[in-house]
Design a protein around this motif. Structure first.
Motif, PDB file in Angstrom:
ATOM      1  N   GLU A  53      30.327 -78.404 -79.984  1.00 41.67           N
ATOM      2  CA  GLU A  53      30.954 -78.608 -78.893  1.00 41.67           C
ATOM      3  C   GLU A  53      29.564 -78.169 -77.428  1.00 41.67           C
ATOM      4  O   GLU A  53      30.089 -78.460 -76.847  1.00 41.67           O
ATOM      5  CB  GLU A  53      31.725 -77.117 -79.382  1.00 41.67           C
ATOM      6  N   ALA A  54      29.023 -77.819 -77.700  1.00 37.39           N
ATOM      7  CA  ALA A  54      28.382 -77.017 -76.797  1.00 37.39           C
ATOM      8  C   ALA A  54      27.548 -78.453 -76.294  1.00 37.39           C
ATOM      9  O   ALA A  54      27.574 -78.615 -75.115  1.00 37.39           O
ATOM     10  CB  ALA A  54      26.813 -76.165 -77.462  1.00 37.39           C
ATOM     11  N   LEU A  55      26.742 -78.672 -77.052  1.00 39.08           N
ATOM     12  CA  LEU A  55      26.197 -80.658 -76.451  1.00 39.08           C
ATOM     13  C   LEU A  55      27.446 -81.475 -75.333  1.00 39.08           C
ATOM     14  O   LEU A  55      26.977 -81.996 -74.483  1.00 39.08           O
ATOM     15  CB  LEU A  55      26.325 -81.132 -77.743  1.00 39.08           C
ATOM     16  N   ALA A  56      28.589 -81.233 -76.022  1.00 37.21           N
ATOM     17  CA  ALA A  56      29.221 -82.052 -75.289  1.00 37.21           C
ATOM     18  C   ALA A  56      29.677 -81.307 -73.945  1.00 37.21           C
ATOM     19  O   ALA A  56      30.202 -82.004 -72.899  1.00 37.21           O
ATOM     20  CB  ALA A  56      31.273 -82.052 -75.542  1.00 37.21           C
ATOM     21  N   THR A  57      29.235 -80.487 -73.775  1.00 45.08           N
ATOM     22  CA  THR A  57      29.576 -79.055 -72.628  1.00 45.08           C
ATOM     23  C   THR A  57      27.932 -79.050 -71.496  1.00 45.08           C
ATOM     24  O   THR A  57      28.375 -79.184 -70.135  1.00 45.08           O
ATOM     25  CB  THR A  57      29.680 -77.958 -72.482  1.00 45.08           C
ATOM     26  N   MET A  58      27.259 -79.682 -72.387  1.00 46.42           N
ATOM     27  CA  MET A  58      25.374 -79.676 -71.709  1.00 46.42           C
ATOM     28  C   MET A  58      25.420 -81.190 -70.008  1.00 46.42           C
ATOM     29  O   MET A  58      25.735 -82.240 -71.064  1.00 46.42           O
ATOM     30  CB  MET A  58      24.695 -79.404 -72.521  1.00 46.42           C
ATOM     31  N   GLU A  59      24.877 -80.405 -69.723  1.00 42.27           N
ATOM     32  CA  GLU A  59      24.137 -81.675 -68.115  1.00 42.27           C
ATOM     33  C   GLU A  59      23.911 -82.252 -68.997  1.00 42.27           C
ATOM     34  O   GLU A  59      22.934 -83.492 -67.949  1.00 42.27           O
ATOM     35  CB  GLU A  59      24.484 -80.857 -66.973  1.00 42.27           C
ATOM     36  N   THR A  60      22.501 -80.996 -69.827  1.00 39.28           N
ATOM     37  CA  THR A  60      20.625 -81.790 -70.072  1.00 39.28           C
ATOM     38  C   THR A  60      20.853 -82.001 -71.832  1.00 39.28           C
ATOM     39  O   THR A  60      21.395 -80.651 -72.105  1.00 39.28           O
ATOM     40  CB  THR A  60      20.409 -80.762 -69.072  1.00 39.28           C
ATOM     41  N   MET A  61      20.408 -83.032 -72.081  1.00 46.29           N
ATOM     42  CA  MET A  61      20.347 -83.007 -73.701  1.00 46.29           C
ATOM     43  C   MET A  61      19.499 -82.043 -74.278  1.00 46.29           C
ATOM     44  O   MET A  61      18.336 -82.728 -73.046  1.00 46.29           O
ATOM     45  CB  MET A  61      20.923 -84.119 -73.981  1.00 46.29           C
ATOM     46  N   PRO A  62      19.516 -81.286 -75.435  1.00 45.70           N
ATOM     47  CA  PRO A  62      18.179 -81.317 -75.707  1.00 45.70           C
ATOM     48  C   PRO A  62      17.108 -82.496 -76.288  1.00 45.70           C
ATOM     49  O   PRO A  62      17.902 -82.777 -76.530  1.00 45.70           O
ATOM     50  CB  PRO A  62      18.528 -79.966 -76.743  1.00 45.70           C
ATOM     51  N   ASP A  63      15.644 -81.721 -75.984  1.00 46.51           N
ATOM     52  CA  ASP A  63      14.772 -83.179 -76.717  1.00 46.51           C
ATOM     53  C   ASP A  63      15.003 -82.866 -78.122  1.00 46.51           C
ATOM     54  O   ASP A  63      14.240 -83.794 -79.081  1.00 46.51           O
ATOM     55  CB  ASP A  63      13.712 -82.513 -76.038  1.00 46.51           C
ATOM     56  N   VAL A  64      15.041 -82.257 -78.606  1.00 48.04           N
ATOM     57  CA  VAL A  64      15.248 -81.306 -80.115  1.00 48.04           C
ATOM     58  C   VAL A  64      15.917 -80.778 -80.711  1.00 48.04           C
ATOM     59  O   VAL A  64      16.513 -79.599 -79.966  1.00 48.04           O
ATOM     60  CB  VAL A  64      13.649 -81.082 -80.473  1.00 48.04           C
ATOM     61  N   ALA A  65      16.872 -80.790 -82.438  1.00 43.45           N
ATOM     62  CA  ALA A  65      17.451 -79.838 -82.755  1.00 43.45           C
ATOM     63  C   ALA A  65      16.966 -79.619 -83.761  1.00 43.45           C
ATOM     64  O   ALA A  65      16.345 -80.662 -84.750  1.00 43.45           O
ATOM     65  CB  ALA A  65      18.935 -80.777 -82.837  1.00 43.45           C
ATOM     66  N   LEU A  66      16.710 -78.232 -83.867  1.00 38.02           N
ATOM     67  CA  LEU A  66      16.486 -77.870 -85.394  1.00 38.02           C
ATOM     68  C   LEU A  66      17.442 -77.294 -85.790  1.00 38.02           C
ATOM     69  O   LEU A  66      18.037 -76.012 -85.151  1.00 38.02           O
ATOM     70  CB  LEU A  66      15.195 -76.992 -84.951  1.00 38.02           C
ATOM     71  N   VAL A  67      17.610 -77.858 -87.105  1.00 36.11           N
ATOM     72  CA  VAL A  67      19.061 -77.614 -88.100  1.00 36.11           C
ATOM     73  C   VAL A  67      19.143 -77.211 -89.399  1.00 36.11           C
ATOM     74  O   VAL A  67      18.102 -78.237 -90.166  1.00 36.11           O
ATOM     75  CB  VAL A  67      20.191 -79.622 -87.704  1.00 36.11           C
ATOM     76  N   ASP A  68      19.945 -76.208 -89.986  1.00 40.63           N
ATOM     77  CA  ASP A  68      19.654 -76.168 -90.666  1.00 40.63           C
ATOM     78  C   ASP A  68      20.757 -77.075 -91.894  1.00 40.63           C
ATOM     79  O   ASP A  68      21.331 -77.388 -90.962  1.00 40.63           O
ATOM     80  CB  ASP A  68      19.946 -74.240 -91.140  1.00 40.63           C
ATOM     81  N   TRP A  69      20.330 -76.799 -93.152  1.00 43.15           N
ATOM     82  CA  TRP A  69      20.862 -77.389 -94.026  1.00 43.15           C
ATOM     83  C   TRP A  69      22.305 -77.076 -94.096  1.00 43.15           C
ATOM     84  O   TRP A  69      23.978 -77.828 -94.062  1.00 43.15           O
ATOM     85  CB  TRP A  69      20.976 -78.605 -95.150  1.00 43.15           C
TER      86      TRP A  69
END
Length: 123
Positions: free
Chosen positions: A38-54
């Motif tokens: 949901e946050a990505l859908a509203t961001m103007e600048t995409m993150p370079d990296v996502a650190l993701v828990d399983w």
């Protein structure tokens, strides 16, 4: 560099934020895969990296990685799984789903910076 930390543990998000700070990285946080999408859908600048828990409620890390990889506008985000899942089969599953790197908790700050450097995200 912009990083997204996706973990249901507030403490782990704070730890990762603190470890990323010396790299000059700006950090945004999400408490599960669904809120991250949901946050990505509203961001103007995409993150370079996502650190993701399983292991997260609503949308786990593996599902999040699959959802990111399915969206062309998100495909350039580097995905790093940061999890307690240490079974080699889980690592293979995460990499097959589209993760670029895999870090097993607990980890040190050097592990994070080494992986980011390996991925070409740090000078």
């Amino acid at each position: 560099m912009l990083a997204m930390v996706v973990d249901d543990s507030r403490a782990m998000r704070a730890i990762l934020r603190r470890l990323l700070a010396p790299t000059g990285c700006e950090v945004v946080e999400a408490d599960n895969g669904r809120s991250a999408l949901e946050a990505l859908a509203t961001m103007e600048t995409m993150p370079d990296v996502a650190l993701v828990d399983w292991n997260m409620p609503e949308l786990n890390g593996l599902e999040f990685i699959g959802a990111v990889r399915a969206q062309p506008q998100l495909r350039d985000i580097t995905l790093m799984m940061v999890t307690t899942e240490s079974d080699p089969q889980q690592i293979v599953r995460a990499m097959a789903a589209g993760a670029h790197e895999y870090i097993i908790k607990p980890f040190t700050s050097d592990v994070i910076t080494d992986k980011l450097s390996l991925l070409g995200l740090l000078d």
